[in-house]
Design an enzyme around this catalytic site. Sequence first.
Site, mmCIF file in Angstrom:
data_model
loop_
_atom_site.group_PDB
_atom_site.id
_atom_site.type_symbol
_atom_site.label_atom_id
_atom_site.label_comp_id
_atom_site.label_asym_id
_atom_site.label_seq_id
_atom_site.Cartn_x
_atom_site.Cartn_y
_atom_site.Cartn_z
ATOM 1 N NE ARG A 50 -4.260 -1.751 1.795
ATOM 2 C CZ ARG A 50 -4.416 -3.043 2.155
ATOM 3 N NH1 ARG A 50 -3.468 -3.638 2.856
ATOM 4 N NH2 ARG A 50 -5.495 -3.708 1.799
ATOM 5 C CE LYS B 277 11.682 -4.296 5.485
ATOM 6 N NZ LYS B 277 10.987 -4.150 6.785
ATOM 7 C CG ASP C 60 10.321 -1.214 9.322
ATOM 8 O OD1 ASP C 60 9.486 -0.644 8.597
ATOM 9 O OD2 ASP C 60 10.974 -2.210 8.946
ATOM 10 C CB THR D 163 12.650 -21.190 18.170
ATOM 11 O OG1 THR D 163 12.495 -19.983 17.425
ATOM 12 C CG2 THR D 163 11.868 -22.293 17.484
#
Length: 285
Positions: A23, A75, A111, A162
Amino acid sequence: MHDSRETFPRRAFVTGYPVKHSRSPLIHRHWLEKLGLAGNYTRQEVEPTEFAGFISRLKSGESGFIGGNVTIPHKELAFELADRPDALSEELGAANTLWLDEGELHATNTDGYGFLANLDALAPGWDRADRAVVLGAGGASRAIIQAVRDRGVGEIHVLNRTVPRARELADRFGPRVHAHAMDALAEVLSGAGLFINTTSLGMEGEPAPDFDFSPLAPGAVVTDIVYVPLVTPILHQAQEQGFATVDGLGMLLHQAVPGFEKWFGVRPQVDAALRAVVLADMDAH
């Protein structure tokens, strides 16, 4: 001499594989139109084997782009191929925002910025929390742990199915970050002021287990980086138990701000109009 930006509108991109559901074009095109700027922002689906070539064409100017966003699975390689990654992306080993400046490719990761800006906007004062609990140790959790640590939260407890993956994050981000198995949840929730889901639990109708948030501190905030649905099962449970919640859509919107400013020269605003545009698109799909 005319400014080349007037003759050749600036072009930016989002690249990933796949990238058709991103988006980001909706967000950046909304800002371009609202601000009356000449420019464009497009999807560029690039297979992993072709990504190095894509970056080479970006650096040389052949592609005609001035920068862009990078999403999964590129990334880490975007960080490695950048000429000048910043300190945030250095620690993360991953970049989601690239821009050219004087012939060099710069990189950062927005982020964490997007995550914090969303909390600041919708739950001001959240950072008074002494303890945060992070569910999940996948790629999305890295920038969030870094950002919460850098804001000054004293203890960050990461839980994962984990444990070695959670321990890797504790080793990466320092002594304030602690790794646990999932069965430690009730213990680490005790007195915590912030709970963050970074997993895909509850995404697009997937089930989520029942959570007892009662050990959280009074006034604690529960947030989820999943935004489809907007009110995830985890957020719904927290609301039912009387806790403030913050949905994940704002992280998507706010993380786009620094890149847009780098590429188009104006810092845009995340407002109700932008949120409405993206919500309408979510409802249509």
